[in-house]
Design a protein around this motif. Structure first.
Motif, PDB file in Angstrom:
ATOM      1  N   ARG A 183       0.786  -1.343  -0.069  1.00  0.00           N
ATOM      2  CA  ARG A 183      -0.165  -0.292   0.053  1.00  0.00           C
ATOM      3  C   ARG A 183       0.780   1.358  -0.055  1.00  0.00           C
ATOM      4  O   ARG A 183       0.319   2.214  -0.217  1.00  0.00           O
ATOM      5  CB  ARG A 183      -0.933  -0.080   1.177  1.00  0.00           C
ATOM      6  N   LEU A 184       2.065   1.142   0.261  1.00  0.00           N
ATOM      7  CA  LEU A 184       3.078   2.204   0.395  1.00  0.00           C
ATOM      8  C   LEU A 184       4.315   1.985  -0.556  1.00  0.00           C
ATOM      9  O   LEU A 184       4.724   1.064  -0.490  1.00  0.00           O
ATOM     10  CB  LEU A 184       3.404   2.926   1.778  1.00  0.00           C
ATOM     11  N   ILE A 185       4.766   3.263  -1.145  1.00  0.00           N
ATOM     12  CA  ILE A 185       6.058   3.230  -1.567  1.00  0.00           C
ATOM     13  C   ILE A 185       7.155   4.093  -0.875  1.00  0.00           C
ATOM     14  O   ILE A 185       6.785   5.257  -1.098  1.00  0.00           O
ATOM     15  CB  ILE A 185       6.112   3.354  -3.206  1.00  0.00           C
ATOM     16  N   THR A 186       7.994   3.584  -0.363  1.00  0.00           N
ATOM     17  CA  THR A 186       9.150   4.478   0.213  1.00  0.00           C
ATOM     18  C   THR A 186      10.067   4.622  -0.845  1.00  0.00           C
ATOM     19  O   THR A 186      10.616   3.896  -1.390  1.00  0.00           O
ATOM     20  CB  THR A 186       9.422   3.815   1.547  1.00  0.00           C
ATOM     21  N   SER A 187      10.782   5.981  -0.872  1.00  0.00           N
ATOM     22  CA  SER A 187      11.582   6.286  -1.865  1.00  0.00           C
ATOM     23  C   SER A 187      12.921   7.219  -0.832  1.00  0.00           C
ATOM     24  O   SER A 187      12.476   7.903   0.071  1.00  0.00           O
ATOM     25  CB  SER A 187      11.144   7.091  -2.970  1.00  0.00           C
ATOM     26  N   MET A 188      13.864   7.055  -1.426  1.00  0.00           N
ATOM     27  CA  MET A 188      15.134   8.202  -1.106  1.00  0.00           C
ATOM     28  C   MET A 188      15.482   8.939  -2.081  1.00  0.00           C
ATOM     29  O   MET A 188      15.805   8.404  -2.953  1.00  0.00           O
ATOM     30  CB  MET A 188      15.856   7.391  -0.087  1.00  0.00           C
ATOM     31  N   SER A 189      15.714  10.260  -1.833  1.00  0.00           N
ATOM     32  CA  SER A 189      16.125  11.269  -2.756  1.00  0.00           C
ATOM     33  C   SER A 189      16.946  11.971  -2.222  1.00  0.00           C
ATOM     34  O   SER A 189      16.270  12.977  -1.234  1.00  0.00           O
ATOM     35  CB  SER A 189      15.332  11.952  -3.792  1.00  0.00           C
ATOM     36  N   ASN A 190      18.434  12.411  -2.403  1.00  0.00           N
ATOM     37  CA  ASN A 190      19.122  13.304  -1.788  1.00  0.00           C
ATOM     38  C   ASN A 190      18.970  13.245  -0.134  1.00  0.00           C
ATOM     39  O   ASN A 190      18.804  14.182   0.658  1.00  0.00           O
ATOM     40  CB  ASN A 190      18.757  14.704  -2.265  1.00  0.00           C
ATOM     41  N   ASN A 191      18.744  12.050   0.323  1.00  0.00           N
ATOM     42  CA  ASN A 191      18.403  11.946   2.123  1.00  0.00           C
ATOM     43  C   ASN A 191      17.380  12.249   2.466  1.00  0.00           C
ATOM     44  O   ASN A 191      17.183  12.433   3.590  1.00  0.00           O
ATOM     45  CB  ASN A 191      19.714  12.590   2.717  1.00  0.00           C
ATOM     46  N   GLN A 192      16.307  12.437   1.513  1.00  0.00           N
ATOM     47  CA  GLN A 192      14.896  12.714   1.822  1.00  0.00           C
ATOM     48  C   GLN A 192      14.144  11.119   1.815  1.00  0.00           C
ATOM     49  O   GLN A 192      14.248  10.738   0.671  1.00  0.00           O
ATOM     50  CB  GLN A 192      14.268  13.738   1.228  1.00  0.00           C
ATOM     51  N   VAL A 193      13.530  10.951   2.766  1.00  0.00           N
ATOM     52  CA  VAL A 193      12.784   9.707   2.723  1.00  0.00           C
ATOM     53  C   VAL A 193      11.235  10.162   2.631  1.00  0.00           C
ATOM     54  O   VAL A 193      10.483  10.946   3.502  1.00  0.00           O
ATOM     55  CB  VAL A 193      13.129   8.749   3.910  1.00  0.00           C
ATOM     56  N   SER A 194      10.628   9.675   1.484  1.00  0.00           N
ATOM     57  CA  SER A 194       8.964  10.146   1.543  1.00  0.00           C
ATOM     58  C   SER A 194       8.340   8.762   1.226  1.00  0.00           C
ATOM     59  O   SER A 194       8.869   7.711   0.713  1.00  0.00           O
ATOM     60  CB  SER A 194       8.924  11.008   0.125  1.00  0.00           C
ATOM     61  N   PHE A 195       7.106   8.963   1.672  1.00  0.00           N
ATOM     62  CA  PHE A 195       5.902   7.843   1.200  1.00  0.00           C
ATOM     63  C   PHE A 195       4.952   8.230   0.393  1.00  0.00           C
ATOM     64  O   PHE A 195       4.481   9.147   0.400  1.00  0.00           O
ATOM     65  CB  PHE A 195       5.279   7.443   2.889  1.00  0.00           C
ATOM     66  N   MET A 196       4.854   7.164  -0.829  1.00  0.00           N
ATOM     67  CA  MET A 196       3.949   7.586  -1.714  1.00  0.00           C
ATOM     68  C   MET A 196       3.066   6.294  -2.017  1.00  0.00           C
ATOM     69  O   MET A 196       3.431   5.128  -1.491  1.00  0.00           O
ATOM     70  CB  MET A 196       4.595   7.899  -3.086  1.00  0.00           C
ATOM     71  N   GLN A 197       1.746   6.752  -2.300  1.00  0.00           N
ATOM     72  CA  GLN A 197       0.654   5.422  -2.449  1.00  0.00           C
ATOM     73  C   GLN A 197       0.976   5.283  -3.888  1.00  0.00           C
ATOM     74  O   GLN A 197       1.449   6.094  -4.970  1.00  0.00           O
ATOM     75  CB  GLN A 197      -0.491   6.062  -2.017  1.00  0.00           C
ATOM     76  N   PRO A 198       0.585   4.082  -4.417  1.00  0.00           N
ATOM     77  CA  PRO A 198       0.809   3.561  -5.725  1.00  0.00           C
ATOM     78  C   PRO A 198       0.106   4.445  -6.958  1.00  0.00           C
ATOM     79  O   PRO A 198       0.378   4.381  -7.884  1.00  0.00           O
ATOM     80  CB  PRO A 198       0.393   2.200  -5.867  1.00  0.00           C
ATOM     81  N   ASP A 199      -0.989   5.216  -6.264  1.00  0.00           N
ATOM     82  CA  ASP A 199      -1.861   5.996  -7.066  1.00  0.00           C
ATOM     83  C   ASP A 199      -1.086   7.264  -7.391  1.00  0.00           C
ATOM     84  O   ASP A 199      -1.772   8.341  -7.848  1.00  0.00           O
ATOM     85  CB  ASP A 199      -3.034   6.160  -6.642  1.00  0.00           C
ATOM     86  N   ALA A 200       0.197   7.537  -7.003  1.00  0.00           N
ATOM     87  CA  ALA A 200       1.077   8.767  -7.043  1.00  0.00           C
ATOM     88  C   ALA A 200       0.952   9.742  -5.948  1.00  0.00           C
ATOM     89  O   ALA A 200       1.228  10.861  -6.300  1.00  0.00           O
ATOM     90  CB  ALA A 200       0.956   9.198  -8.659  1.00  0.00           C
ATOM     91  N   ASN A 201       0.045   9.500  -5.291  1.00  0.00           N
ATOM     92  CA  ASN A 201      -0.345  10.638  -4.191  1.00  0.00           C
ATOM     93  C   ASN A 201       0.930  10.478  -2.932  1.00  0.00           C
ATOM     94  O   ASN A 201       1.263   9.611  -2.652  1.00  0.00           O
ATOM     95  CB  ASN A 201      -1.454  10.534  -3.425  1.00  0.00           C
ATOM     96  N   LEU A 202       1.531  11.600  -2.694  1.00  0.00           N
ATOM     97  CA  LEU A 202       2.849  11.697  -1.611  1.00  0.00           C
ATOM     98  C   LEU A 202       2.008  11.571  -0.276  1.00  0.00           C
ATOM     99  O   LEU A 202       1.045  12.620  -0.323  1.00  0.00           O
ATOM    100  CB  LEU A 202       3.431  13.277  -2.044  1.00  0.00           C
ATOM    101  N   LYS A 203       2.522  11.133   0.266  1.00  0.00           N
ATOM    102  CA  LYS A 203       1.798  10.900   1.582  1.00  0.00           C
ATOM    103  C   LYS A 203       2.519  11.668   2.865  1.00  0.00           C
ATOM    104  O   LYS A 203       1.812  12.423   3.455  1.00  0.00           O
ATOM    105  CB  LYS A 203       1.870   9.377   2.072  1.00  0.00           C
ATOM    106  N   THR A 204       3.737  11.460   2.734  1.00  0.00           N
ATOM    107  CA  THR A 204       4.426  12.315   3.978  1.00  0.00           C
ATOM    108  C   THR A 204       5.934  12.063   3.697  1.00  0.00           C
ATOM    109  O   THR A 204       6.371  11.218   2.979  1.00  0.00           O
ATOM    110  CB  THR A 204       4.227  11.677   5.403  1.00  0.00           C
ATOM    111  N   THR A 205       6.757  12.964   4.041  1.00  0.00           N
ATOM    112  CA  THR A 205       8.180  12.884   3.916  1.00  0.00           C
ATOM    113  C   THR A 205       8.787  12.937   5.443  1.00  0.00           C
ATOM    114  O   THR A 205       8.353  13.674   6.384  1.00  0.00           O
ATOM    115  CB  THR A 205       8.660  14.079   3.352  1.00  0.00           C
ATOM    116  N   LEU A 206       9.695  12.176   5.719  1.00  0.00           N
ATOM    117  CA  LEU A 206      10.460  12.261   7.013  1.00  0.00           C
ATOM    118  C   LEU A 206      11.435  13.599   7.248  1.00  0.00           C
ATOM    119  O   LEU A 206      12.190  14.080   6.260  1.00  0.00           O
ATOM    120  CB  LEU A 206      11.453  10.844   7.167  1.00  0.00           C
TER     121      LEU A 206
END
Length: 204
Positions: free
Chosen positions: A95-118
């Motif tokens: 249900r969630l896709i977690t990604s890392m970009s430039n030391n920023q961790v973000s949670f996204m839903q598979p429908d492309a909605n950004l959920k939150t960023t650590l």
């Protein structure tokens, strides 16, 4: 039956932005081989959905692609901002896709909605095996935090300087890599269960 999925990125310049996929059914040994093309830069990381019907690929081209493994097409592109993606992981329930970009961790839903960023600069993260709401994250300040990924609340700050962490399959133990070449086994509430030493150099 169970399936083994093998993914590789070609080293030749002409095909360096492609992804080679080989999916093998263990019981029948039937296999499917195909190539996924569409990134404009080299893919840095990939992750399969739990059902093995979707592959997420993260690239330096600032895009995470979600590939439909039935029709071999990119169904959704998740856009980054100023930096390329270094890591991507599906949660155990998909249900969630977690990604890392430039030391920023973000949670996204598979429908492309950004959920939150650590907040802060994070160096790595790891989901618990079954409870997808639990996530352990490590920061550049050598701090490990146990979080609820559904609401981003910190459940526990684990004491000491650690650079990485991973859950045991039963989710009762977190293995922590410390910055002094030691592995520490911690309980879910932060209690130290064991200390493993013996390495003469940094543990990754």
């Amino acid at each position: 039956g169970k399936t083994i999925a093998i993914v590789s990125v070609p080293l030749t310049f002409e095909e360096e932005n492609s992804i080679y996929v080989n999916m093998i059914e263990i019981n029948t040994e039937n296999s499917r081989n195909f190539i996924l093309e569409g990134h404009k830069n080299i893919p840095a990381d990939i992750s399969f959905s739990p059902e093995l019907n979707t592959l997420a690929s993260a690239s330096e081209d600032k895009i995470i692609k979600l590939w439909n493994l039935e029709n071999k097409k990119s169904q959704i592109d998740l856009q980054g901002t100023y930096h390329g993606f270094e890591k991507v992981t599906f949660s155990p329930n998909g249900r969630l896709i977690t990604s890392m970009s430039n030391n920023q961790v973000s949670f996204m839903q598979p429908d492309a909605n950004l959920k939150t960023t650590l907040p802060g600069f994070n160096t790595t993260f790891s989901f618990s095996t079954d409870d997808s709401n639990l996530l352990v994250s490590a920061s550049q300040e050598s701090r490990i935090q146990l979080r609820q990924s559904d609401n981003n609340k910190i459940k526990k700050n684990l004491q000491g300087k650690q650079i990485d962490g991973s859950f045991s399959p039963d989710e009762k133990i977190i293995a922590l890599i410390k910055d002094n070449n030691i592995v520490e086994l911690s309980g879910i509430n932060g209690e130290i269960l064991a200390t493993l030493s013996g390495h003469k150099d940094r543990i990754y």
